[in-house]
Design a protein around this motif. Structure first.
Motif, PDB file in Angstrom:
ATOM      1  N   LEU A 146     -27.591  17.722   8.646  1.00  8.17           N
ATOM      2  CA  LEU A 146     -26.211  18.626   8.765  1.00  8.17           C
ATOM      3  C   LEU A 146     -25.005  18.051   8.047  1.00  8.17           C
ATOM      4  CD1 LEU A 146     -27.146  19.126  12.613  1.00  8.17           C
ATOM      5  CD2 LEU A 146     -27.676  20.681  10.795  1.00  8.17           C
ATOM      6  N   MET A 147     -25.049  16.749   7.627  1.00  8.76           N
ATOM      7  CA  MET A 147     -23.688  16.400   6.707  1.00  8.76           C
ATOM      8  C   MET A 147     -24.111  16.397   5.362  1.00  8.76           C
ATOM      9  SD  MET A 147     -22.116  12.584   7.124  1.00  8.76           S
ATOM     10  CE  MET A 147     -21.498  13.055   8.758  1.00  8.76           C
ATOM     11  N   SER A 148     -22.995  17.100   4.576  1.00  7.10           N
ATOM     12  CA  SER A 148     -23.387  17.333   3.472  1.00  7.10           C
ATOM     13  C   SER A 148     -22.604  16.018   2.647  1.00  7.10           C
ATOM     14  CB  SER A 148     -22.621  18.667   2.751  1.00  7.10           C
ATOM     15  OG  SER A 148     -21.052  18.445   3.110  1.00  7.10           O
ATOM     16  N   SER A 149     -23.064  15.954   1.336  1.00  2.17           N
ATOM     17  CA  SER A 149     -22.673  14.746   0.510  1.00  2.17           C
ATOM     18  C   SER A 149     -22.464  15.155  -0.918  1.00  2.17           C
ATOM     19  CB  SER A 149     -23.900  13.828   0.688  1.00  2.17           C
ATOM     20  OG  SER A 149     -25.083  14.249   0.054  1.00  2.17           O
ATOM     21  N   ASP A 150     -21.835  16.586  -0.973  1.00  2.00           N
ATOM     22  CA  ASP A 150     -21.701  16.891  -2.488  1.00  2.00           C
ATOM     23  C   ASP A 150     -20.155  17.237  -2.938  1.00  2.00           C
ATOM     24  OD1 ASP A 150     -20.909  19.177  -0.791  1.00  2.00           O
ATOM     25  OD2 ASP A 150     -22.590  20.286  -1.616  1.00  2.00           O
ATOM     26  N   ASN A 172     -18.488  14.360   2.631  1.00  3.41           N
ATOM     27  CA  ASN A 172     -18.697  15.525   3.469  1.00  3.41           C
ATOM     28  C   ASN A 172     -17.493  16.519   3.468  1.00  3.41           C
ATOM     29  OD1 ASN A 172     -17.382  13.795   5.071  1.00  3.41           O
ATOM     30  ND2 ASN A 172     -18.147  14.452   6.836  1.00  3.41           N
ATOM     31  N   HIS A 173     -16.576  16.452   2.381  1.00  3.20           N
ATOM     32  CA  HIS A 173     -15.389  17.156   2.417  1.00  3.20           C
ATOM     33  C   HIS A 173     -15.875  18.837   2.642  1.00  3.20           C
ATOM     34  CE1 HIS A 173     -11.451  18.780   1.557  1.00  3.20           C
ATOM     35  NE2 HIS A 173     -11.940  19.599   0.543  1.00  3.20           N
ATOM     36  N   PRO A 174     -15.013  19.397   3.489  1.00  2.00           N
ATOM     37  CA  PRO A 174     -13.853  18.949   4.183  1.00  2.00           C
ATOM     38  C   PRO A 174     -14.167  18.225   5.566  1.00  2.00           C
ATOM     39  CG  PRO A 174     -14.129  21.409   4.609  1.00  2.00           C
ATOM     40  CD  PRO A 174     -15.282  20.695   3.594  1.00  2.00           C
TER      41      PRO A 174
END
Length: 264
Positions: A146-150, A172-174
């Protein structure tokens, strides 16, 4: 010199050349051409044309300054405190953002949708126990995918714009919206932020001490408050140097948006 730069730009157009390589070529040409201005200034001084000579000499000094900055930028990893380019960029309104910055990922909170004019940023204070809960929750969100890293699909240029405003951009912006969050008022008069992957696994993540510029207890006496969103940020990120983006690691933290409505 400008004719030579135009020719370089023209012929490089036939090749696939990245911007840094082009910048190095332009810097080399400029570093050679700028000395011609010094020769012109000398000739004016020799012929008694002191005013024009001083003007040309001033132009030489200014262009030489920018050539040195470009050499530092394109050929080394060094920086200088005398670099005025960020101030010039700020006066000119900053560079245009890349197209992929026009739309940030849309996040729809599960606690309802509020008008932006009725939402303010809250200030959160977390002790060591609450910070441990935040770190654990971040790891759980990672494991669940559930946490992006791009970096929000942002390229290097767009990341630099975010860094210029916030000092760092996180992977994990924003931010990652919590699946579950709530706000409770304790008997001690504190407002706690609860959050987790679900209601049964929610933990105390911090204390809401300010709503906008107003202390929480004072805001509660005049307004009804509700959490509009709770994001978790931090972890892996980037900071910028003149030549590259460096990896950094920061503690996880939560950011909250608080909706308010005046009591009747």
């Amino acid at each position: 010199m400008f004719t030579v730069l135009d020719l370089v730009n023209h012929y490089l157009g036939y090749f696939t050349t990245n911007s840094k390589t082009k910048g190095r070529m332009y810097t080399v040409v400029s570093a050679g051409g700028v000395w011609y201005l010094l020769y012109l200034a000398y000739r004016f001084f020799a012929n008694g044309r002191y005013l024009r000579g001083m003007f040309i000499a001033g132009m030489f000094a200014l262009l030489l300054y920018f050539v040195i900055l470009n050499i530092l930028y394109y050929f080394t990893k060094q920086t200088t405190k005398w670099d005025v380019s960020p101030h010039i960029e700020k006066m000119l309104g900053g560079p245009h953002l890349e197209e992929d910055t026009k739309k940030e990922p849309e996040m729809i909170p599960g606690n309802g949708i509020y008008q932006s004019q009725n939402v303010m940023t809250g200030v959160i204070v977390s002790d060591s126990t609450q910070q441990s809960h935040i770190t654990t929750l971040a790891q759980e969100l990672k494991q669940l995918g559930l946490m992006s890293s791009d970096y929000g699909h942002l390229g290097e240029h767009a990341q630099r714009q975010v860094i210029a405003q916030r000092d760092v951009i996180f992977a994990n912006h924003p931010g990652t919206l919590l699946p579950y969050f709530d706000m409770i008022n304790t008997a001690e008069g504190e407002t706690k932020i609860m959050g987790g992957v679900n209601q049964l696994q929610a933990h105390d993540l911090g204390t809401l001490v300010m709503v906008g510029m107003t202390p929480t207890n004072q805001a509660l006496s005049h307004y009804r408050l509700a959490l509009a969103s709770v994001l978790i940020t931090g972890g892996s990120g980037h900071q910028a140097t003149r030549t590259e983006l460096n990896d950094v690691e920061r503690p996880y933290k939560i950011q909250v948006a608080v909706a308010y409505d005046k009591k009747k």
